[in-house]
Design a protein around this motif. Structure first.
Motif, mmCIF file in Angstrom:
data_model
loop_
_atom_site.group_PDB
_atom_site.id
_atom_site.type_symbol
_atom_site.label_atom_id
_atom_site.label_comp_id
_atom_site.label_asym_id
_atom_site.label_seq_id
_atom_site.Cartn_x
_atom_site.Cartn_y
_atom_site.Cartn_z
ATOM 1 N N ASN A 257 0.811 -1.222 0.000
ATOM 2 C CA ASN A 257 0.000 0.000 0.000
ATOM 3 C C ASN A 257 0.842 1.269 0.000
ATOM 4 O OD1 ASN A 257 -2.138 -1.755 0.097
ATOM 5 N ND2 ASN A 257 -2.392 -1.618 2.311
ATOM 6 N N VAL A 258 2.089 1.183 0.463
ATOM 7 C CA VAL A 258 2.932 2.390 0.497
ATOM 8 C C VAL A 258 3.976 2.402 -0.622
ATOM 9 C CG1 VAL A 258 2.667 2.719 2.985
ATOM 10 C CG2 VAL A 258 4.595 1.374 2.125
ATOM 11 N N CYS A 259 4.051 1.336 -1.389
ATOM 12 C CA CYS A 259 5.145 1.228 -2.375
ATOM 13 C C CYS A 259 4.854 2.093 -3.605
ATOM 14 C CB CYS A 259 5.319 -0.240 -2.796
ATOM 15 S SG CYS A 259 6.572 -0.432 -4.084
ATOM 16 N N PRO A 260 5.754 3.040 -3.963
ATOM 17 C CA PRO A 260 5.515 3.872 -5.149
ATOM 18 C C PRO A 260 5.547 3.073 -6.452
ATOM 19 C CG PRO A 260 7.712 4.299 -4.247
ATOM 20 C CD PRO A 260 7.015 3.387 -3.277
ATOM 21 N N VAL A 261 6.296 1.969 -6.482
ATOM 22 C CA VAL A 261 6.346 1.163 -7.702
ATOM 23 C C VAL A 261 5.042 0.375 -7.851
ATOM 24 C CG1 VAL A 261 7.551 -0.729 -8.860
ATOM 25 C CG2 VAL A 261 8.856 1.000 -7.635
ATOM 26 N N TYR A 262 4.605 -0.296 -6.753
ATOM 27 C CA TYR A 262 3.349 -1.057 -6.820
ATOM 28 C C TYR A 262 2.180 -0.139 -7.187
ATOM 29 C CZ TYR A 262 -0.753 -3.691 -5.523
ATOM 30 O OH TYR A 262 -1.965 -4.303 -5.574
ATOM 31 N N SER A 263 2.145 1.085 -6.619
ATOM 32 C CA SER A 263 1.000 1.955 -6.858
ATOM 33 C C SER A 263 0.943 2.428 -8.311
ATOM 34 C CB SER A 263 1.014 3.150 -5.900
ATOM 35 O OG SER A 263 2.105 3.988 -6.205
ATOM 36 N N GLY A 276 4.141 -6.673 -5.133
ATOM 37 C CA GLY A 276 4.634 -5.623 -4.251
ATOM 38 C C GLY A 276 6.003 -5.943 -3.672
ATOM 39 N N PRO A 277 6.442 -5.142 -2.700
ATOM 40 C CA PRO A 277 7.786 -5.322 -2.137
ATOM 41 C C PRO A 277 8.029 -6.717 -1.565
ATOM 42 C CG PRO A 277 6.910 -3.199 -1.512
ATOM 43 C CD PRO A 277 5.792 -3.920 -2.196
ATOM 44 N N ILE A 278 7.021 -7.297 -0.897
ATOM 45 C CA ILE A 278 7.250 -8.638 -0.350
ATOM 46 C C ILE A 278 7.422 -9.648 -1.484
ATOM 47 C CG2 ILE A 278 4.737 -9.024 -0.012
ATOM 48 C CD1 ILE A 278 7.672 -10.578 1.976
ATOM 49 N N GLY A 279 6.665 -9.468 -2.574
ATOM 50 C CA GLY A 279 6.822 -10.354 -3.733
ATOM 51 C C GLY A 279 8.191 -10.188 -4.378
ATOM 52 N N ALA A 280 8.702 -8.942 -4.370
ATOM 53 C CA ALA A 280 9.998 -8.677 -5.006
ATOM 54 C C ALA A 280 11.136 -9.371 -4.274
ATOM 55 C CB ALA A 280 10.258 -7.170 -5.061
ATOM 56 N N ILE A 281 10.934 -9.699 -2.992
ATOM 57 C CA ILE A 281 11.992 -10.438 -2.290
ATOM 58 C C ILE A 281 11.635 -11.913 -2.069
ATOM 59 C CG2 ILE A 281 13.009 -8.428 -1.159
ATOM 60 C CD1 ILE A 281 11.599 -9.245 1.444
ATOM 61 N N LEU A 282 10.342 -12.222 -1.982
ATOM 62 C CA LEU A 282 9.970 -13.622 -1.702
ATOM 63 C C LEU A 282 10.041 -14.488 -2.963
ATOM 64 C CD1 LEU A 282 8.976 -15.733 0.300
ATOM 65 C CD2 LEU A 282 6.625 -14.994 -0.139
ATOM 66 N N THR A 283 9.460 -14.006 -4.053
ATOM 67 C CA THR A 283 9.401 -14.827 -5.270
ATOM 68 C C THR A 283 10.788 -15.221 -5.779
ATOM 69 O OG1 THR A 283 7.341 -13.717 -5.830
ATOM 70 C CG2 THR A 283 8.406 -14.950 -7.597
ATOM 71 N N PRO A 284 11.765 -14.270 -5.883
ATOM 72 C CA PRO A 284 13.086 -14.703 -6.369
ATOM 73 C C PRO A 284 13.756 -15.709 -5.441
ATOM 74 C CG PRO A 284 12.915 -12.311 -6.403
ATOM 75 C CD PRO A 284 11.732 -12.820 -5.661
ATOM 76 N N GLN A 285 13.423 -15.648 -4.156
ATOM 77 C CA GLN A 285 14.050 -16.608 -3.240
ATOM 78 C C GLN A 285 13.389 -17.977 -3.343
ATOM 79 O OE1 GLN A 285 15.712 -15.025 0.629
ATOM 80 N NE2 GLN A 285 14.073 -13.564 0.295
ATOM 81 N N THR A 300 12.397 1.370 -5.771
ATOM 82 C CA THR A 300 13.230 2.580 -5.771
ATOM 83 C C THR A 300 14.163 2.589 -4.569
ATOM 84 O OG1 THR A 300 11.628 3.791 -4.461
ATOM 85 C CG2 THR A 300 11.385 3.920 -6.860
ATOM 86 N N LEU A 301 14.046 1.581 -3.688
ATOM 87 C CA LEU A 301 14.807 1.511 -2.431
ATOM 88 C C LEU A 301 14.504 2.705 -1.528
ATOM 89 C CD1 LEU A 301 18.296 0.273 -3.711
ATOM 90 C CD2 LEU A 301 16.423 -1.090 -2.815
ATOM 91 N N CYS A 302 13.270 3.230 -1.616
ATOM 92 C CA CYS A 302 12.929 4.403 -0.784
ATOM 93 C C CYS A 302 12.799 4.019 0.685
ATOM 94 C CB CYS A 302 11.640 5.049 -1.276
ATOM 95 S SG CYS A 302 10.174 4.028 -1.024
ATOM 96 N N GLY A 303 12.540 2.744 0.963
ATOM 97 C CA GLY A 303 12.483 2.289 2.356
ATOM 98 C C GLY A 303 11.110 2.425 3.012
ATOM 99 N N ALA A 304 10.099 2.875 2.259
ATOM 100 C CA ALA A 304 8.754 3.026 2.854
ATOM 101 C C ALA A 304 8.219 1.676 3.340
ATOM 102 C CB ALA A 304 7.800 3.649 1.836
ATOM 103 N N CYS A 305 8.544 0.597 2.600
ATOM 104 C CA CYS A 305 8.068 -0.739 2.986
ATOM 105 C C CYS A 305 8.656 -1.157 4.334
ATOM 106 C CB CYS A 305 8.430 -1.752 1.914
ATOM 107 S SG CYS A 305 10.140 -1.629 1.341
ATOM 108 N N TYR A 306 9.922 -0.849 4.543
ATOM 109 C CA TYR A 306 10.585 -1.189 5.813
ATOM 110 C C TYR A 306 9.958 -0.396 6.956
ATOM 111 C CZ TYR A 306 14.590 -1.940 9.002
ATOM 112 O OH TYR A 306 15.383 -2.284 10.059
#
Ligand code: SF4
Length: 411
Positions: A257-263, A276-285, A300-306
């Motif tokens: 919901n906060v990710c600028p790329v997903y939105s 979204g961000p969780i998919g960007a790290i979970l799926t490749p793993q 964008t590595l903006c860090g909003a997800c963290y």
């Protein structure tokens, strides 16, 4: 995390003691085969499903269909995308990309009548009438799980429509497919998650429907319960010192919901059941970076997800870790990047130029001359050769006619 293996064995013992049966599935094919054989053994022609992102991951519906068994999604949004034959675009709201007029037209074509309006209450009523009849007649259910308690063997599903409660109590046979990361050691741990999950996912203080069951009980609920514990790449993730934090995810969807790329792109662009961000790290793993090497760059590595993650997964750290793996593969000539060799050569030349002041100034002068055919209104809007694809969607500022060093020397 360190005691996960022991927790899973305790969970198996607790579920078995409570009358359930535990199955271990190394991968998606094994999990599908377990569920299909159980459904076939009970002569099921239809199964009702709830909370099914893990079953989406293993493509269970396709496996059931191949065996002549129809899977019926009972979550309203899941039902919508199933009827539309589209993939999910959000973890929590899978049909977020559809407006109510589209849903009305879809329901008119499938489960509703031609006079159905696009009022939300009318659409919900049409789905309710369709599903109620399925809840009362289909004796075989498949669910996912939010949590499982190792101490007691209790399994928990958190949902907001009541369809989960129906699926988990009315059928004769219940099969739960759960990723091995969902186990928690003690019953009291649930108190923390029951606060974190609704607050981070929907902003509610409490979740509307929280169903918890333990094994089987004569005359009360399903009389046969199977728990399928799914690995499908999770132990590999667990072995990675940086990536293992991904398994803490409780699928609240706050990072989406906060990710600028997903939105901007929406969920379908990720090409995975986990967008979204969780998919960007979970799926490749789960798949291996070689099969999803663009996803770690979908940020964008903006860090909003963290910032918003309730379990403090450092998503930017894992993204960089995965990008490092991809670059290393390309360096060894294993990557799928079409310009990998050219990119490496360009980086080597750039590094060589930047190591020397006179080489840098010479390169600046050369660039000033070489750029003139491509400059429009002060920007390089069209690069030649390998740069053409890059500049198709981006503008690069032109190399200025006077650099800071020239300005400094002149004074
Ligand atoms: S990574 Fe964090 S914010 Fe994103 S879905 Fe998982 S728990 Fe929620």
């Amino acid at each position: 995390m360190a005691t996960r293996a022991e927790q899973l064995e305790r969970l198996e013992a607790s579920v078995t003691a409570a009358g359930g049966q535990v199955h271990w599935a190394r991968d998606a094919a094994a999990a599908c085969q377990i569920v299909v054989s159980l459904a076939t053994r009970h002569a099921a022609t239809e199964v009702i499903k709830v909370k099914s992102i893990t079953t989406d991951e293993i493509r269970l519906n396709n496996a059931l269909q191949a065996a002549g068994i129809t899977a019926i999604e009972t979550d309203l949004a899941e039902l919508i995308i199933q009827l539309a034959d589209e993939p999910s675009s959000h973890i929590l709201v899978p049909a977020i990309h559809k407006n109510r007029t589209e849903i009305r037209d879809l329901f008119r074509r499938t489960i509703g009548d031609s006079t159905l309006s696009d009022e939300p209450s009318a659409l919900a009523e049409a789905a309710r009438l369709h599903l109620r009849q399925k809840f009362l007649t289909v004796p075989f259910a498949v669910s996912g799980a939010n949590f499982a308690v190792a101490d007691t063997g209790a399994i928990c599903v958190v949902e907001s429509e009541g369809n989960g409660r129906m699926c988990l109590t009315l059928p004769d046979v219940l099969v739960t497919v759960m990723g091995i990361e969902k186990v928690v050691p003690h019953w009291s741990d649930l108190a923390v998650y029951f606060q974190l999950l609704p607050r981070s996912s929907t902003g509610e203080r409490m979740n509307p429907y929280t169903s918890v069951w333990t094994g089987v009980h004569a005359g009360d609920g399903p009389q046969e319960f199977h728990l399928v514990l799914l690995d499908n790449g999770r132990t590999k993730v667990l072995a990675d010192q940086v990536g293992r934090q991904t398994l803490h995810c409780i699928r609240c969807s706050a990072c989406l919901n906060v990710c600028p790329v997903y939105s901007r792109t929406g969920g379908h662009a990720y090409g995975s059941v986990y967008p979204g961000p969780i998919g960007a790290i979970l799926t490749p793993q789960l798949l291996g970076v070689e099969d999803a090497d663009s996803l770690p760059y979908a940020s964008t590595l903006c860090g909003a997800c963290y910032d918003v993650c309730p379990v403090k997964i450092n998503i930017p750290e894992v993204l960089l870790h995965l990008r490092g793996q991809i670059v290393e593969r390309q360096r060894r000539g294993l990557g799928t990047h079409p310009y990998g060799a050219a990119e490496r050569a360009a980086m080597w030349v750039t590094g060589w130029i930047l190591q020397s002041r006179w080489r840098y100034e010479l390169a600046q002068r050369a660039a000033r001359i070489a750029q003139w055919p491509f400059v429009r209104h002060g920007v390089l809007s069209r690069l030649p050769g390998y740069g053409a694809r890059w500049s198709r969607a981006r503008d690069l500022p032109a190399v200025p006619q006077s650099a800071f060093r020239d300005w400094w020397r002149a004074r």
